[in-house]
Design an enzyme around this catalytic site. Structure first.
Site, PDB file in Angstrom:
ATOM      1  N   SER A   1     -10.441   3.667 -12.862  1.00 53.30           N
ATOM      2  CA  SER A   1     -10.755   3.787 -14.289  1.00 53.30           C
ATOM      3  C   SER A   1     -12.226   4.079 -14.505  1.00 53.30           C
ATOM      4  O   SER A   1     -12.623   4.396 -15.626  1.00 53.30           O
ATOM      5  CB  SER A   1     -10.354   2.513 -15.022  1.00 53.30           C
ATOM      6  OG  SER A   1     -10.836   1.388 -14.358  1.00 53.30           O
TER       7      SER A   1
ATOM      8  N   HIS B   1      -4.853   8.766 -13.682  1.00 51.59           N
ATOM      9  CA  HIS B   1      -5.251   7.517 -14.341  1.00 51.59           C
ATOM     10  C   HIS B   1      -4.268   7.131 -15.446  1.00 51.59           C
ATOM     11  O   HIS B   1      -4.164   7.808 -16.470  1.00 51.59           O
ATOM     12  CB  HIS B   1      -6.676   7.670 -14.914  1.00 51.59           C
ATOM     13  CG  HIS B   1      -7.177   6.425 -15.546  1.00 51.59           C
ATOM     14  ND1 HIS B   1      -7.946   6.409 -16.686  1.00 51.59           N
ATOM     15  CD2 HIS B   1      -7.005   5.119 -15.198  1.00 51.59           C
ATOM     16  CE1 HIS B   1      -8.226   5.170 -17.014  1.00 51.59           C
ATOM     17  NE2 HIS B   1      -7.673   4.363 -16.124  1.00 51.59           N
TER      18      HIS B   1
ATOM     19  N   ASN C   1     -11.668   5.846 -21.531  1.00 53.95           N
ATOM     20  CA  ASN C   1     -12.536   4.682 -21.349  1.00 53.95           C
ATOM     21  C   ASN C   1     -13.960   4.941 -21.826  1.00 53.95           C
ATOM     22  O   ASN C   1     -14.657   4.020 -22.264  1.00 53.95           O
ATOM     23  CB  ASN C   1     -12.549   4.242 -19.892  1.00 53.95           C
ATOM     24  CG  ASN C   1     -11.281   3.490 -19.534  1.00 53.95           C
ATOM     25  OD1 ASN C   1     -10.593   2.999 -20.413  1.00 53.95           O
ATOM     26  ND2 ASN C   1     -10.969   3.413 -18.259  1.00 53.95           N
TER      27      ASN C   1
ATOM     28  N   GLU D   1      -4.519  10.520 -17.524  1.00 55.81           N
ATOM     29  CA  GLU D   1      -5.635  11.448 -17.315  1.00 55.81           C
ATOM     30  C   GLU D   1      -5.544  11.994 -15.891  1.00 55.81           C
ATOM     31  O   GLU D   1      -5.423  11.220 -14.934  1.00 55.81           O
ATOM     32  CB  GLU D   1      -6.973  10.729 -17.512  1.00 55.81           C
ATOM     33  CG  GLU D   1      -7.220  10.317 -18.953  1.00 55.81           C
ATOM     34  CD  GLU D   1      -8.492   9.490 -19.134  1.00 55.81           C
ATOM     35  OE1 GLU D   1      -9.180   9.692 -20.139  1.00 55.81           O
ATOM     36  OE2 GLU D   1      -8.786   8.622 -18.282  1.00 55.81           O
TER      37      GLU D   1
HETATM   38  N1  CAA Z   1      10.395   0.991 -20.231  1.00 55.32           N
HETATM   39  C1  CAA Z   1      10.075  -0.161 -19.638  1.00 55.32           C
HETATM   40  N2  CAA Z   1       9.248  -1.073 -20.167  1.00 55.32           N
HETATM   41  C2  CAA Z   1       8.731  -0.796 -21.387  1.00 55.32           C
HETATM   42  C3  CAA Z   1       9.033   0.388 -22.069  1.00 55.32           C
HETATM   43  C4  CAA Z   1       9.893   1.301 -21.439  1.00 55.32           C
HETATM   44  N3  CAA Z   1      10.251   2.451 -22.015  1.00 55.32           N
HETATM   45  N4  CAA Z   1       8.358   0.389 -23.235  1.00 55.32           N
HETATM   46  C5  CAA Z   1       7.674  -0.764 -23.274  1.00 55.32           C
HETATM   47  N5  CAA Z   1       7.896  -1.488 -22.168  1.00 55.32           N
HETATM   48  C6  CAA Z   1       7.376  -2.793 -21.850  1.00 55.32           C
HETATM   49  C7  CAA Z   1       5.924  -2.849 -21.746  1.00 55.32           C
HETATM   50  O1  CAA Z   1       5.474  -2.488 -20.469  1.00 55.32           O
HETATM   51  C8  CAA Z   1       5.672  -4.320 -22.028  1.00 55.32           C
HETATM   52  O2  CAA Z   1       6.070  -5.090 -20.903  1.00 55.32           O
HETATM   53  P1  CAA Z   1       5.684  -6.673 -20.728  1.00 55.32           P
HETATM   54  O3  CAA Z   1       6.597  -7.446 -21.595  1.00 55.32           O
HETATM   55  O4  CAA Z   1       5.905  -6.951 -19.280  1.00 55.32           O
HETATM   56  O5  CAA Z   1       4.258  -6.817 -21.166  1.00 55.32           O
HETATM   57  C9  CAA Z   1       6.594  -4.611 -23.121  1.00 55.32           C
HETATM   58  O6  CAA Z   1       7.668  -3.698 -22.930  1.00 55.32           O
HETATM   59  C10 CAA Z   1       5.907  -4.482 -24.461  1.00 55.32           C
HETATM   60  O7  CAA Z   1       5.874  -3.192 -24.853  1.00 55.32           O
HETATM   61  P2  CAA Z   1       6.331  -2.931 -26.329  1.00 55.32           P
HETATM   62  O8  CAA Z   1       6.156  -1.454 -26.515  1.00 55.32           O
HETATM   63  O9  CAA Z   1       7.658  -3.502 -26.625  1.00 55.32           O
HETATM   64  O10 CAA Z   1       5.320  -3.805 -27.166  1.00 55.32           O
HETATM   65  P3  CAA Z   1       4.695  -3.584 -28.548  1.00 55.32           P
HETATM   66  O11 CAA Z   1       5.506  -2.674 -29.406  1.00 55.32           O
HETATM   67  O12 CAA Z   1       4.444  -4.962 -29.007  1.00 55.32           O
HETATM   68  O13 CAA Z   1       3.302  -2.853 -28.227  1.00 55.32           O
HETATM   69  C11 CAA Z   1       1.387  -2.401 -26.911  1.00 55.32           C
HETATM   70  C12 CAA Z   1       2.426  -3.431 -27.298  1.00 55.32           C
HETATM   71  C13 CAA Z   1       2.056  -1.217 -26.227  1.00 55.32           C
HETATM   72  C14 CAA Z   1       0.450  -3.099 -25.918  1.00 55.32           C
HETATM   73  C15 CAA Z   1       0.625  -1.899 -28.204  1.00 55.32           C
HETATM   74  O14 CAA Z   1       0.087  -3.010 -28.866  1.00 55.32           O
HETATM   75  C16 CAA Z   1      -0.486  -0.950 -27.859  1.00 55.32           C
HETATM   76  O15 CAA Z   1      -0.295   0.258 -27.736  1.00 55.32           O
HETATM   77  N6  CAA Z   1      -1.733  -1.497 -27.691  1.00 55.32           N
HETATM   78  C17 CAA Z   1      -2.869  -0.701 -27.247  1.00 55.32           C
HETATM   79  C18 CAA Z   1      -2.837  -0.615 -25.737  1.00 55.32           C
HETATM   80  C19 CAA Z   1      -3.947   0.242 -25.191  1.00 55.32           C
HETATM   81  O16 CAA Z   1      -4.843   0.698 -25.879  1.00 55.32           O
HETATM   82  N7  CAA Z   1      -3.909   0.445 -23.868  1.00 55.32           N
HETATM   83  C20 CAA Z   1      -4.927   1.193 -23.183  1.00 55.32           C
HETATM   84  C21 CAA Z   1      -5.868   0.232 -22.554  1.00 55.32           C
HETATM   85  S1  CAA Z   1      -7.154   1.094 -21.679  1.00 55.32           S
HETATM   86  C22 CAA Z   1      -6.542   1.283 -20.136  1.00 55.32           C
HETATM   87  O17 CAA Z   1      -5.525   0.792 -19.761  1.00 55.32           O
HETATM   88  C23 CAA Z   1      -7.335   2.113 -19.235  1.00 55.32           C
HETATM   89  C24 CAA Z   1      -8.199   1.409 -18.286  1.00 55.32           C
HETATM   90  O18 CAA Z   1      -8.546   2.007 -17.268  1.00 55.32           O
HETATM   91  C25 CAA Z   1      -8.770   0.098 -18.567  1.00 55.32           C
END
Ligand code: CAA
Length: 281
Positions: free
Chosen positions: A118, A139, A189, A151
């Site tokens: 990342s 990524h 990021n 990415e």
């Molecule tokens: N198949 C399997 N699992 C799935 C799925 C699918 N099609 N869709 C969702 N899931 C899973 C998720 O992996 C997650 O699993 P856990 O219970 O184990 O955590 C769970 O279902 C929750 O996903 P939902 O979509 O149901 O949850 P939600 O609607 O409450 O949304 C969220 C949660 C996706 C986190 C949302 O709040 C969101 O988009 N937040 C922003 C996240 C973000 O910005 N991420 C980028 C971070 S930066 C990064 O990652 C880069 C780095 O290098 C640091």
């Protein structure tokens, strides 16, 4: 075409990549440093799939077949047949360099080598690897099964064929790929992490409570979650690492992490993975 995937590292990102690849019909070998951690990674994937099914996001009937496509090991040597080896180990340059030097010698010269880094440069990670045409950055975003972006990053010698194979695989996983230059933090990021740092600084300066900062950005800017909850999800250690890399590479110390973030990491308050960050989980 990429069908057999070796995933190295069974942490949050490695598990998510393994799960997503297996759900897209790939044969996955998930490698961890010992068999206990490897086994734990798969039971966590099973729980995550079950939760996704309960929320109607994944077909429960498919879970056994997805899990059957994920094998775990603590021996890299078992991955010699892979079409793609992708690592999601600690964000440490010497560790990644050593891993790929080793992998390049063990795996077929046709195996693509990818890093899920990342913050580090692809050119640096693969600087000493045989066959630099087959390397690239792939990524993913956390949580991997839910986030539709990937990415793609070329190294200095990445071939067009490698990039095309990487893109085709990412699209088969149901993700959208963007091509980004090999700079620390790439594009998401680079924009996102300074925003998380600014939110932590706002908390440090007493501008608002953690809850109110997050509510402000959810309701005032339409973000799915607030910046401090998101930092907890990503991991405060990862956030600090990315900020420190950006500050070091740019030569601008103002781009580094705020005091509160550094203090939390020093206390081991890393977010969801330790049950305590800006919030207790
Ligand atoms: N198949 C399997 N699992 C799935 C799925 C699918 N099609 N869709 C969702 N899931 C899973 C998720 O992996 C997650 O699993 P856990 O219970 O184990 O955590 C769970 O279902 C929750 O996903 P939902 O979509 O149901 O949850 P939600 O609607 O409450 O949304 C969220 C949660 C996706 C986190 C949302 O709040 C969101 O988009 N937040 C922003 C996240 C973000 O910005 N991420 C980028 C971070 S930066 C990064 O990652 C880069 C780095 O290098 C640091």
């Amino acid at each position: 075409m990429i069908r057999k995937v070796l995933v190295i590292g069974g942490g949050t990102m490695g598990r998510g990549i393994a799960q997503t690849a297996a759900a897209a019909e790939c044969e996955v070998l998930l490698c961890e440093i010992n068999s206990a951690l490897a086994g734990k990674a798969v039971s966590t994937i099973a729980t995550s799939l079950q939760r996704a099914a309960e929320k109607g996001k994944f077909d429960a009937a498919r879970i056994p077949a997805v899990l059957a496509r994920i094998r775990v090991t603590d021996r890299l040597a078992e991955g010699t047949e892979s079409d793609l080896a992708i690592e999601a180990i600690i964000e440490n340059l010497p560790a990644k360099q050593a891993l790929f030097k080793d992998l390049a010698q063990r795996l077929s010269p046709q195996t693509l080598l990818a890093s899920n880094t990342s913050s580090l440069r692809i050119a640096d990670i693969f600087s000493d690897v045989q066959g630099p045409g087959r390397v690239l950055g792939i990524h993913f975003f956390n949580p991997v099964p839910a986030m539709p972006l990937v990415e793609l990053v070329r190294g200095p010698a990445t071939s067009d064929a490698t990039l095309a194979d990487g893109r085709e695989w990412v699209e088969r996983l149901g993700k959208t790929a963007v091509l980004v230059a090999d700079t620390p933090g790439f594009i998401v990021n680079r924009l996102l992490i300074p925003y998380l740092n600014e939110a932590a600084l706002a908390l440090q300066e007493g501008i608002a409570s953690a809850e109110d900062i997050d509510t402000a950005m959810r309701l005032g800017a339409g973000h799915p979650m607030g910046p401090l909850a998101l930092a907890d999800l990503i991991g405060l250690d990862v956030v600090v690492e990315i900020l420190e890399t950006r500050a070091r590479v740019s030569g601008n110390p103002h781009l580094g992490p705020c005091r509160l973030l550094k203090e939390k990491v020093a206390r081991g308050e890393l977010g969801r993975k330790t049950g305590h960050g800006f919030y207790k989980s």
